[in-house]
Design an enzyme around this catalytic site. Structure first.
Site, PDB file in Angstrom:
ATOM      1  N   LEU A 193       0.831  -1.211   0.000  1.00  0.00           N
ATOM      2  CA  LEU A 193       0.000   0.000   0.000  1.00  0.00           C
ATOM      3  C   LEU A 193       0.864   1.260   0.000  1.00  0.00           C
ATOM      4  O   LEU A 193       1.995   1.261   0.493  1.00  0.00           O
ATOM      5  CB  LEU A 193      -0.947   0.012   1.210  1.00  0.00           C
ATOM      6  N   CYS A 199       9.912   4.355   3.977  1.00  0.00           N
ATOM      7  CA  CYS A 199      10.378   3.070   3.433  1.00  0.00           C
ATOM      8  C   CYS A 199      11.408   3.105   2.302  1.00  0.00           C
ATOM      9  O   CYS A 199      12.298   2.260   2.282  1.00  0.00           O
ATOM     10  CB  CYS A 199       9.175   2.249   3.011  1.00  0.00           C
TER      11      CYS A 199
HETATM   12  P1  NAD Z   1       4.698   2.192  12.384  1.00  0.00           P
HETATM   13  O1  NAD Z   1       5.879   2.667  13.116  1.00  0.00           O
HETATM   14  O2  NAD Z   1       3.632   3.148  11.976  1.00  0.00           O
HETATM   15  O3  NAD Z   1       3.956   1.045  13.246  1.00  0.00           O
HETATM   16  C1  NAD Z   1       4.615   0.005  13.887  1.00  0.00           C
HETATM   17  C2  NAD Z   1       3.930  -0.255  15.218  1.00  0.00           C
HETATM   18  O4  NAD Z   1       4.502  -1.428  15.817  1.00  0.00           O
HETATM   19  C3  NAD Z   1       4.123   0.868  16.256  1.00  0.00           C
HETATM   20  O5  NAD Z   1       2.853   1.338  16.679  1.00  0.00           O
HETATM   21  C4  NAD Z   1       4.906   0.204  17.403  1.00  0.00           C
HETATM   22  O6  NAD Z   1       4.534   0.686  18.682  1.00  0.00           O
HETATM   23  C5  NAD Z   1       4.501  -1.245  17.230  1.00  0.00           C
HETATM   24  N1  NAD Z   1       5.416  -2.214  17.850  1.00  0.00           N
HETATM   25  C6  NAD Z   1       6.779  -2.242  17.814  1.00  0.00           C
HETATM   26  N2  NAD Z   1       7.244  -3.309  18.498  1.00  0.00           N
HETATM   27  C7  NAD Z   1       6.162  -3.972  18.979  1.00  0.00           C
HETATM   28  C8  NAD Z   1       6.004  -5.150  19.761  1.00  0.00           C
HETATM   29  N3  NAD Z   1       7.043  -5.874  20.164  1.00  0.00           N
HETATM   30  N4  NAD Z   1       4.752  -5.539  20.089  1.00  0.00           N
HETATM   31  C9  NAD Z   1       3.669  -4.807  19.679  1.00  0.00           C
HETATM   32  N5  NAD Z   1       3.763  -3.692  18.932  1.00  0.00           N
HETATM   33  C10 NAD Z   1       4.997  -3.271  18.581  1.00  0.00           C
HETATM   34  O7  NAD Z   1       5.244   1.406  11.113  1.00  0.00           O
HETATM   35  P2  NAD Z   1       4.492   1.160   9.707  1.00  0.00           P
HETATM   36  O8  NAD Z   1       4.649   2.343   8.830  1.00  0.00           O
HETATM   37  O9  NAD Z   1       3.136   0.615   9.976  1.00  0.00           O
HETATM   38  O10 NAD Z   1       5.417   0.014   9.092  1.00  0.00           O
HETATM   39  C11 NAD Z   1       5.395  -1.298   9.601  1.00  0.00           C
HETATM   40  C12 NAD Z   1       6.138  -2.201   8.622  1.00  0.00           C
HETATM   41  O11 NAD Z   1       5.446  -2.215   7.373  1.00  0.00           O
HETATM   42  C13 NAD Z   1       7.563  -1.763   8.316  1.00  0.00           C
HETATM   43  O12 NAD Z   1       8.352  -2.912   8.143  1.00  0.00           O
HETATM   44  C14 NAD Z   1       7.416  -1.050   6.987  1.00  0.00           C
HETATM   45  O13 NAD Z   1       8.602  -1.116   6.226  1.00  0.00           O
HETATM   46  C15 NAD Z   1       6.328  -1.823   6.313  1.00  0.00           C
HETATM   47  N6  NAD Z   1       5.534  -1.075   5.320  1.00  0.00           N
HETATM   48  C16 NAD Z   1       5.137   0.213   5.589  1.00  0.00           C
HETATM   49  C17 NAD Z   1       4.329   0.897   4.661  1.00  0.00           C
HETATM   50  C18 NAD Z   1       3.845   2.306   4.910  1.00  0.00           C
HETATM   51  O14 NAD Z   1       3.232   2.878   4.027  1.00  0.00           O
HETATM   52  N7  NAD Z   1       4.070   2.896   6.057  1.00  0.00           N
HETATM   53  C19 NAD Z   1       3.913   0.249   3.490  1.00  0.00           C
HETATM   54  C20 NAD Z   1       4.338  -1.066   3.277  1.00  0.00           C
HETATM   55  C21 NAD Z   1       5.148  -1.712   4.196  1.00  0.00           C
HETATM   56  C1  UGA Z   2       5.782   3.434  -1.236  1.00  0.00           C
HETATM   57  C2  UGA Z   2       5.357   2.445  -2.327  1.00  0.00           C
HETATM   58  O1  UGA Z   2       4.720   3.168  -3.386  1.00  0.00           O
HETATM   59  C3  UGA Z   2       4.387   1.398  -1.768  1.00  0.00           C
HETATM   60  O2  UGA Z   2       4.085   0.436  -2.779  1.00  0.00           O
HETATM   61  C4  UGA Z   2       5.064   0.703  -0.591  1.00  0.00           C
HETATM   62  O3  UGA Z   2       4.162  -0.231  -0.007  1.00  0.00           O
HETATM   63  C5  UGA Z   2       5.456   1.732   0.457  1.00  0.00           C
HETATM   64  O4  UGA Z   2       6.350   2.711  -0.153  1.00  0.00           O
HETATM   65  C6  UGA Z   2       6.232   1.149   1.605  1.00  0.00           C
HETATM   66  O5  UGA Z   2       6.803   0.084   1.486  1.00  0.00           O
HETATM   67  O6  UGA Z   2       6.237   1.850   2.604  1.00  0.00           O
HETATM   68  P1  UGA Z   2       4.676   5.544  -0.066  1.00  0.00           P
HETATM   69  O7  UGA Z   2       6.048   5.762   0.455  1.00  0.00           O
HETATM   70  O8  UGA Z   2       3.537   5.572   0.873  1.00  0.00           O
HETATM   71  O9  UGA Z   2       4.604   4.129  -0.808  1.00  0.00           O
HETATM   72  O10 UGA Z   2       4.353   6.645  -1.189  1.00  0.00           O
HETATM   73  P2  UGA Z   2       4.770   6.804  -2.732  1.00  0.00           P
HETATM   74  O11 UGA Z   2       3.575   7.228  -3.476  1.00  0.00           O
HETATM   75  O12 UGA Z   2       5.503   5.649  -3.248  1.00  0.00           O
HETATM   76  O13 UGA Z   2       5.740   8.060  -2.675  1.00  0.00           O
HETATM   77  C7  UGA Z   2       7.026   7.979  -2.087  1.00  0.00           C
HETATM   78  C8  UGA Z   2       7.758   9.288  -2.286  1.00  0.00           C
HETATM   79  O14 UGA Z   2       8.129   9.468  -3.651  1.00  0.00           O
HETATM   80  C9  UGA Z   2       6.937  10.514  -1.905  1.00  0.00           C
HETATM   81  O15 UGA Z   2       7.756  11.445  -1.243  1.00  0.00           O
HETATM   82  C10 UGA Z   2       6.483  11.050  -3.230  1.00  0.00           C
HETATM   83  O16 UGA Z   2       6.198  12.418  -3.216  1.00  0.00           O
HETATM   84  C11 UGA Z   2       7.694  10.736  -4.100  1.00  0.00           C
HETATM   85  N1  UGA Z   2       7.357  10.655  -5.540  1.00  0.00           N
HETATM   86  C12 UGA Z   2       6.541   9.677  -5.999  1.00  0.00           C
HETATM   87  C13 UGA Z   2       7.908  11.558  -6.409  1.00  0.00           C
HETATM   88  O17 UGA Z   2       8.678  12.445  -6.012  1.00  0.00           O
HETATM   89  N2  UGA Z   2       7.598  11.463  -7.750  1.00  0.00           N
HETATM   90  C14 UGA Z   2       6.772  10.510  -8.234  1.00  0.00           C
HETATM   91  O18 UGA Z   2       6.543  10.482  -9.469  1.00  0.00           O
HETATM   92  C15 UGA Z   2       6.233   9.593  -7.331  1.00  0.00           C
END
Ligand code: NAD
Ligand code: UGA
Length: 458
Positions: free
Chosen positions: A162, A275
């Site tokens: 996402l 990320c």
């Molecule tokens: P986040 O920091 O928003 O959330 C992580 C949560 O885990 C926190 O609320 C923290 O308190 C909790 N936590 C940590 N250790 C814990 C434990 N031992 N028991 C219970 N809770 C615990 O992080 P996020 O953005 O949700 O990302 C989580 C993972 O998903 C990361 O590996 C990230 O790379 C991946 N990911 C993030 C996104 C994104 O858009 N943010 C998209 C895809 C994948």
């Molecule tokens: C990104 C990936 O798109 C997701 O598929 C993935 O799950 C996620 O990282 C993750 O692993 O956390 P996200 O970081 O939420 O999602 O947002 P993006 O839309 O990918 O944008 C990332 C950054 O690139 C932003 O700062 C955005 O402004 C920048 N960007 C994106 C540009 O500067 N130019 C573009 O054309 C696109």
């Protein structure tokens, strides 16, 4: 009603919260519980003021919370009760010891593995939702099998793709759901259980199953490819500024080639988000670990170009404003790392704000959703920083505006009014290329887009 399955998610963050809300919405027959070590976060998920801003999320949470979605703090009870456990804890870059600045910090993830081991009394399917280095599932299995225990654990990899700002649609209509499993009898059976869960709303042909290592690696590779596109277009934007080419025209020209495609070609002030950088550095670390230095160097440059792009933007502001910003008021329109989120993790605006303060500028930060996070990000910066949500108020008396997030609301501002309220000569640095540059120039602004010739009245 008795639920068909009990699902637990450990980690109530940007991924755990929205993902489980959508699973609960699409599968009313399952009980979905989300737990976190942070009681404040859980209390916020149980309130009307959710801990994250994501369009469409609060409506879904209202629909399913208390029906089949529950936010709780008792991790042990959650583990004991559940059949399937998603692990969605944070996996930031290590900032200490070996691999600092590159390797993933797996302490939160390992804590979870140990808690699952400690509290489990019945067979569990453990789903890696967090983004992890390849081979993490092996470590997870080793922890879970470290002592003789009658409980059966099957570890699956199911990375999340996402994007923030569009998370709900991405979850409801994913391009693909990726599930990696061990190729053993019980591994394949666990995989089928997870396939069945997603099949409640995702067409089967979009549910891709692979071996577990391919799944773990595909997540890192997907983010690296996406970030690479942004760095590629940003690198060309630097050349456009030297040659009077226009990056928007170049992006359309190359994006019309079906093989290249038009998405993710918006030149910008640089990519942010929690990320891209973390996952690339993780990939770089893995490559170096396996002795693949050329591959590591290749991907590391994607991050270096991103840093360069941010520094270039700051230099352009300084240079255009007669090489001094001292005492000048500069408004950043946007602080989130992208539009439609309040998330500021790794936002380019953080570096930009800090550098402007170092130049003794007075910085005004405006953003519709990210001011709380912005204050936290800049709490240790000493200098003049004001936080003003209303853009018209924010720009009043400023010498320059820098657009750092592509919020729609900034596209349609009344720039004639804004110009009247600003100090002259007035500058606009459009770090997202979202404004009407010829019109701004006509109003009287000196306009500096990304990757296009500047338009100045000097
Ligand atoms: P986040 O920091 O928003 O959330 C992580 C949560 O885990 C926190 O609320 C923290 O308190 C909790 N936590 C940590 N250790 C814990 C434990 N031992 N028991 C219970 N809770 C615990 O992080 P996020 O953005 O949700 O990302 C989580 C993972 O998903 C990361 O590996 C990230 O790379 C991946 N990911 C993030 C996104 C994104 O858009 N943010 C998209 C895809 C994948
Ligand atoms: C990104 C990936 O798109 C997701 O598929 C993935 O799950 C996620 O990282 C993750 O692993 O956390 P996200 O970081 O939420 O999602 O947002 P993006 O839309 O990918 O944008 C990332 C950054 O690139 C932003 O700062 C955005 O402004 C920048 N960007 C994106 C540009 O500067 N130019 C573009 O054309 C696109």
């Amino acid at each position: 009603m008795a639920f068909e399955k009990k699902i637990l998610c450990i980690g109530a963050g940007y991924v755990g919260g929205p993902t489980m809300a959508v699973i609960a919405q699409k599968c009313p027959q399952y009980q979905v519980t989300v737990v976190d070590i942070d009681p404040v976060r859980i209390a916020e998920w149980n309130s009307d003021d959710l801990p994250i801003y994501e369009p469409g999320l609060s409506e879904i949470v209202k629909e399913v919370r208390g029906r089949n979605l529950f936010f709780k703090t008792d991790i042990g009870e959650g583990i004991r009760e559940s059949d399937i456990i998603f692990v969605s804890v944070n996996t930031p870059t290590k900032d200490y010891g070996l691999g600092a600045g590159k390797a993933a910090d797996l302490q939160y993830w390992e804590q979870t593995a140990r808690q699952i081991f400690e509290f489990s009394e019945s067979p569990k399917i453990i789903v890696e939702k967090s983004t992890l280095p390849v081979k993490t599932a092996q470590a997870m299995e080793r922890i879970l099998r470290s002592e003789s225990n009658n409980t059966r654990f099957d570890v699956l990899s199911n990375p999340e793709f996402l994007s923030e700002g569009t998370a709900i649609n991405d979850l409801q209509n994913p391009d693909r759901v990726l599930i990696g499993s061990m190729e053993t009898e019980s591994g394949l059976k666990a995989r089928d259980t997870l396939v069945e869960l997603y099949a409640n709303w995702v067409p089967r042909e979009r549910i891709l199953t692979t071996n577990i290592w391919s799944s773990e690696l595909s997540k890192l590779a997907a983010n690296a490819f996406l970030a690479q596109r942004v760095s590629s277009i940003n690198s060309i934007s630097a050349l456009c500024e030297k040659t009077d080419a226009d990056i928007t025209e170049v992006a359309s020209a190359i994006g019309m080639d079906n093989r290249i495609g038009s998405k993710f070609l918006n030149a910008s002030v640089g990519f942010g988000g929690s990320c891209f950088k973390k996952d690339i550095m993780n990939l770089v670390y893995l490559c170096r670990y396996y002795g693949l230095d050329e591959v590591a160097d290749y991907w590391e440059h994607v991050v270096r170009i991103n840093q360069y792009q941010q520094e270039r933007f700051i230099f352009r502001i300084l240079n255009a404003m007669f090489n001094t910003l001292s005492g000048k008021r500069i408004c950043l329109l946007g602080f989130a790392f992208k539009a439609n989120t309040g998330d500021t993790r790794e936002s380019p605006a953080i570096l930009i704000a800090k550098k402007l303060v170092e130049e003794n500028a007075a910085v005004v930060i405006s953003d519709p959703e990210a001011l709380k996070n912005a204050r936290a990000d800049l709490k240790d910066v000493s200098g003049q920083i004001d936080y003003i949500k209303d853009p018209y108020e924010a720009v009043r008396g400023c010498h320059a505006i820098a657009v750092t997030t592509e919020w729609d609301l900034y596209r349609n501002l009344d720039f004639e009014r804004i110009y009247q309220d600003m100090a002259k000569p007035a500058f606009v640095f459009d770090g997202r290329n979202i404004l009407n540059h010829p019109k701004l120039f006509e109003i009287g602004f000196n306009v500096f887009p990304i990757g296009k010739p500047a338009m100045t009245h000097f």
